[in-house]
Write a protein that holds these residues in place. Structure first.
Motif, mmCIF file in Angstrom:
data_model
loop_
_atom_site.group_PDB
_atom_site.id
_atom_site.type_symbol
_atom_site.label_atom_id
_atom_site.label_comp_id
_atom_site.label_asym_id
_atom_site.label_seq_id
_atom_site.Cartn_x
_atom_site.Cartn_y
_atom_site.Cartn_z
ATOM 1 N N LYS A 91 0.836 -1.203 0.000
ATOM 2 C CA LYS A 91 0.000 0.000 0.000
ATOM 3 C C LYS A 91 0.872 1.254 0.000
ATOM 4 N N ALA A 92 1.916 1.222 0.819
ATOM 5 C CA ALA A 92 2.806 2.391 0.889
ATOM 6 C C ALA A 92 3.505 2.604 -0.457
ATOM 7 N N LEU A 93 4.002 1.536 -1.069
ATOM 8 C CA LEU A 93 4.666 1.667 -2.385
ATOM 9 C C LEU A 93 3.684 2.106 -3.458
ATOM 10 N N TRP A 94 2.474 1.578 -3.402
ATOM 11 C CA TRP A 94 1.450 1.999 -4.369
ATOM 12 C C TRP A 94 1.162 3.489 -4.211
ATOM 13 N N GLY A 95 1.047 3.944 -2.982
ATOM 14 C CA GLY A 95 0.832 5.383 -2.748
ATOM 15 C C GLY A 95 2.001 6.201 -3.258
ATOM 16 N N ALA A 96 3.239 5.735 -3.002
ATOM 17 C CA ALA A 96 4.420 6.453 -3.491
ATOM 18 C C ALA A 96 4.444 6.441 -5.020
ATOM 19 N N GLY A 97 4.055 5.336 -5.632
ATOM 20 C CA GLY A 97 4.005 5.243 -7.089
ATOM 21 C C GLY A 97 2.995 6.217 -7.674
ATOM 22 N N LYS A 98 1.843 6.340 -7.026
ATOM 23 C CA LYS A 98 0.824 7.287 -7.515
ATOM 24 C C LYS A 98 1.352 8.719 -7.427
ATOM 25 N N ILE A 99 2.035 9.004 -6.315
ATOM 26 C CA ILE A 99 2.604 10.351 -6.160
ATOM 27 C C ILE A 99 3.655 10.592 -7.234
ATOM 28 N N LEU A 100 4.512 9.596 -7.482
ATOM 29 C CA LEU A 100 5.560 9.714 -8.502
ATOM 30 C C LEU A 100 4.960 9.907 -9.895
ATOM 31 N N ILE A 101 3.921 9.138 -10.217
ATOM 32 C CA ILE A 101 3.259 9.282 -11.527
ATOM 33 C C ILE A 101 2.588 10.647 -11.628
ATOM 34 N N ALA A 102 1.951 11.084 -10.540
ATOM 35 C CA ALA A 102 1.300 12.401 -10.565
ATOM 36 C C ALA A 102 2.344 13.501 -10.732
ATOM 37 N N ALA A 103 3.500 13.347 -10.060
ATOM 38 C CA ALA A 103 4.566 14.349 -10.193
ATOM 39 C C ALA A 103 5.112 14.361 -11.620
ATOM 40 N N ALA A 104 5.288 13.156 -12.212
ATOM 41 C CA ALA A 104 5.787 13.080 -13.592
ATOM 42 C C ALA A 104 4.780 13.695 -14.551
ATOM 43 N N ALA A 105 3.502 13.419 -14.320
ATOM 44 C CA ALA A 105 2.479 14.012 -15.195
ATOM 45 C C ALA A 105 2.450 15.525 -15.029
ATOM 46 N N GLY A 106 2.593 15.987 -13.780
ATOM 47 C CA GLY A 106 2.621 17.433 -13.542
ATOM 48 C C GLY A 106 3.833 18.063 -14.199
ATOM 49 N N ALA A 107 4.999 17.393 -14.111
ATOM 50 C CA ALA A 107 6.219 17.923 -14.738
ATOM 51 C C ALA A 107 6.065 17.944 -16.255
ATOM 52 N N ALA A 108 5.481 16.884 -16.825
ATOM 53 C CA ALA A 108 5.281 16.849 -18.287
ATOM 54 C C ALA A 108 4.323 17.941 -18.704
#
Length: 120
Positions: A91-108
């Protein structure tokens, strides 16, 4: 008169003897009944003893079975704890992955909005 008294005495003795004989017959019958009651009591006690021995053997087998599966139970508890930990970590890794994907999408999105071109 003496003969008559003698006959009366004999009749009385005869009645007493019959009374004693009836009492002895009653005593013998009650003794037989008591013997039968004791025998039934002993038989019931022996049945109960055999049942207790059987229950004791069954309980011993159950205790041995429980002791035999104890290592499996301990291993199952250990695996359960690992699964719970893995679930929490997932669950913690999934949450971190969602944050990472959201950050990458925001950066893109920011890169696209600043440069007007899609990210490389």
């Amino acid at each position: 008169m003496a003969d008559e008294n003698m006959e009366v005495e004999i009749a009385r003795l005869d009645e007493r003897l019959k009374s004693i004989e009836r009492m002895l017959t009653d005593i013998v019958a009650s003794q037989k009944e008591a013997i039968n009651a004791r025998r039934r009591g002993y038989e019931a006690q022996e049945r109960t003893e055999r049942e207790m021995i059987g229950i004791n053997h069954r309980l011993t087998s159950v205790e041995k079975s429980v002791e035999a599966i104890r290592p499996t139970t301990v291993e199952l508890e250990r695996v359960r704890d690992r699964v719970v930990f893995a679930g929490s970590l997932g669950k913690a890794l999934w949450g971190a992955g969602k944050i990472l994907i959201a950050a990458a999408a925001g950066a893109a999105g920011a890169y696209y909005s600043i440069t007007g071109r899609p990210p490389p």
